[in-house]
Enzyme design. Structure first.
Site, PDB file in Angstrom:
ATOM      1  CB  SER A   6     -26.427 -33.452 -15.954  1.00  0.00           C
ATOM      2  OG  SER A   6     -27.170 -34.488 -15.347  1.00  0.00           O
ATOM      3  CG  HIS A  29     -23.834 -36.244 -18.326  1.00  0.00           C
ATOM      4  ND1 HIS A  29     -22.680 -36.972 -18.584  1.00  0.00           N
ATOM      5  CD2 HIS A  29     -24.201 -36.564 -17.054  1.00  0.00           C
ATOM      6  CE1 HIS A  29     -22.364 -37.690 -17.512  1.00  0.00           C
ATOM      7  NE2 HIS A  29     -23.275 -37.467 -16.561  1.00  0.00           N
ATOM      8  CG  ASP A  31     -26.352 -38.276 -14.725  1.00  0.00           C
ATOM      9  OD1 ASP A  31     -25.206 -38.763 -14.777  1.00  0.00           O
ATOM     10  OD2 ASP A  31     -26.575 -37.048 -14.672  1.00  0.00           O
ATOM     11  CG  MET A  33     -28.408 -42.481 -11.295  1.00  0.00           C
ATOM     12  SD  MET A  33     -28.613 -41.281  -9.951  1.00  0.00           S
ATOM     13  CE  MET A  33     -27.735 -39.871 -10.643  1.00  0.00           C
ATOM     14  CG  HIS A  62     -22.388 -40.970 -15.710  1.00  0.00           C
ATOM     15  ND1 HIS A  62     -22.403 -39.974 -14.755  1.00  0.00           N
ATOM     16  CD2 HIS A  62     -21.590 -41.949 -15.202  1.00  0.00           C
ATOM     17  CE1 HIS A  62     -21.654 -40.348 -13.718  1.00  0.00           C
ATOM     18  NE2 HIS A  62     -21.164 -41.537 -13.966  1.00  0.00           N
ATOM     19  CG  MET A  64     -23.569 -43.158 -11.993  1.00  0.00           C
ATOM     20  SD  MET A  64     -24.196 -41.534 -11.510  1.00  0.00           S
ATOM     21  CE  MET A  64     -25.106 -41.137 -12.990  1.00  0.00           C
ATOM     22  CG  MET A 133     -17.887 -39.694 -10.982  1.00  0.00           C
ATOM     23  SD  MET A 133     -19.169 -38.841 -11.932  1.00  0.00           S
ATOM     24  CE  MET A 133     -20.227 -38.182 -10.633  1.00  0.00           C
ATOM     25  CG  ASP A 171     -21.043 -35.831 -13.822  1.00  0.00           C
ATOM     26  OD1 ASP A 171     -21.736 -34.865 -13.485  1.00  0.00           O
ATOM     27  OD2 ASP A 171     -21.504 -36.981 -14.010  1.00  0.00           O
TER      28      ASP A 171
HETATM   29  C1  DX5 Z   1     -24.374 -37.099 -10.282  1.00  0.00           C
HETATM   30  C2  DX5 Z   1     -24.512 -37.085 -11.774  1.00  0.00           C
HETATM   31  C3  DX5 Z   1     -24.294 -35.770 -12.380  1.00  0.00           C
HETATM   32  C4  DX5 Z   1     -25.251 -34.695 -11.927  1.00  0.00           C
HETATM   33  C5  DX5 Z   1     -24.496 -33.410 -11.954  1.00  0.00           C
HETATM   34  O1  DX5 Z   1     -24.281 -38.398  -9.847  1.00  0.00           O
HETATM   35  O2  DX5 Z   1     -23.593 -37.988 -12.373  1.00  0.00           O
HETATM   36  O3  DX5 Z   1     -24.274 -35.856 -13.809  1.00  0.00           O
HETATM   37  O4  DX5 Z   1     -26.396 -34.565 -12.712  1.00  0.00           O
HETATM   38  O5  DX5 Z   1     -25.302 -32.403 -11.448  1.00  0.00           O
HETATM   39  P1  DX5 Z   1     -24.687 -31.028 -10.921  1.00  0.00           P
HETATM   40  O6  DX5 Z   1     -24.021 -30.366 -12.108  1.00  0.00           O
HETATM   41  O7  DX5 Z   1     -25.885 -30.309 -10.430  1.00  0.00           O
HETATM   42  O8  DX5 Z   1     -23.693 -31.357  -9.851  1.00  0.00           O
HETATM   43 ZN    ZN Z   2     -23.320 -37.902 -14.540  1.00  0.00          ZN
END
Ligand code: DX5
Ligand code: ZN
Length: 218
Positions: A6, A29, A31, A33, A62, A64, A133, A171
């Site tokens: 990620s 990956h 993220d 947000m 991903h 969010m 998740m 994840d």
């Molecule tokens: C959290 C993200 C994850 C995050 C995971 O909301 O969706 O992808 O980066 O990080 P680790 O592996 O450190 O939990």
């Molecule tokens: Zn994620």
């Protein structure tokens, strides 16, 4: 068995070098947000567009964010490998899934820890992956929620009953200490942020995680 580091745990000011440091990954990956769906903010379309331009690794986006019905097809149109939307944020998932696919991306739906696996069943025949998740979305470096194992196993058996080869992605809090258990429960696609980016040799950690997952697979 796929390992997708990620980028949330990477140095955003050095993305070229950060991508190069995880060259053996199966994908990256990404993220996204928005500070509304989750209490944290990262980056949006223009940054993901540049990521897609500078790496040949498949980008697994991903989202969010609120209003995925509006935004998700725009991410797919960048040519990314896959786009995953949150079940909890979607207004009309049945309409959105084919829109993402028609842009050429694989499509996934994510469920938060409090959302049951059965919520996505009406759509599952049309999905390429389901993201379970294993932390509350928003931040890297959290601990894996143990009850996620039962959800993964339940999803695995629901997919098997239907004869579907949908990827089961997990994840949050994945590390060398727990990936064997998560793979044994039925996951095949693993997001790992802090455990990969915090390792002294990131490619060595990717390979260690993949080996542990393969050894515990069904
Ligand atoms: C959290 C993200 C994850 C995050 C995971 O909301 O969706 O992808 O980066 O990080 P680790 O592996 O450190 O939990
Ligand atoms: Zn994620």
């Amino acid at each position: 068995m796929r390992i997708q580091p990620s980028i949330l745990s990477a140095d955003f000011a050095n993305l070229d070098a950060e991508f190069a440091s995880i060259s053996s990954a199966d994908g990256i990956h990404v993220d996204v947000m928005d500070g509304h769906f989750v209490p944290n903010m990262t980056f949006g379309l223009p940054v993901v567009k540049r990521m897609q331009e500078i790496t040949s690794l498949p980008l697994d986006v991903h989202l969010m964010i609120e209003h995925p019905d509006h935004w998700a097809p725009k991410y797919a149109a960048l040519g990314v490998f896959s786009v995953t939307v949150h079940f909890e944020a979607c207004e009309n998932l049945a309409n959105l899934i084919p829109k993402i696919k028609s842009e050429g991306s694989r499509v996934g739906v994510a469920i938060k820890p409090g959302t049951p696996v059965t919520a996505i069943l009406p759509y599952v025949e049309n999905l390429d992956q389901v993201l379970v998740m294993s932390v509350e979305p928003g931040f890297g470096g959290q601990s894996f929620i143990p009850s996620s194992l039962d959800k993964i196993a339940e999803l695995k058996s629901l997919l098997a009953e239907r004869g579907l080869a949908t990827w089961i992605q997990v994840d949050g809090g994945i590390s060398a200490e727990n990936i064997s258990q998560v793979a044994a429960a039925g996951a095949d696609t693993f997001v790992a942020g802090s455990s990969v980016f915090g390792a002294p040799d990131r490619n060595e950690m990717i390979s260690r995680l993949r080996t542990l997952a393969v050894e515990s697979a069904h």
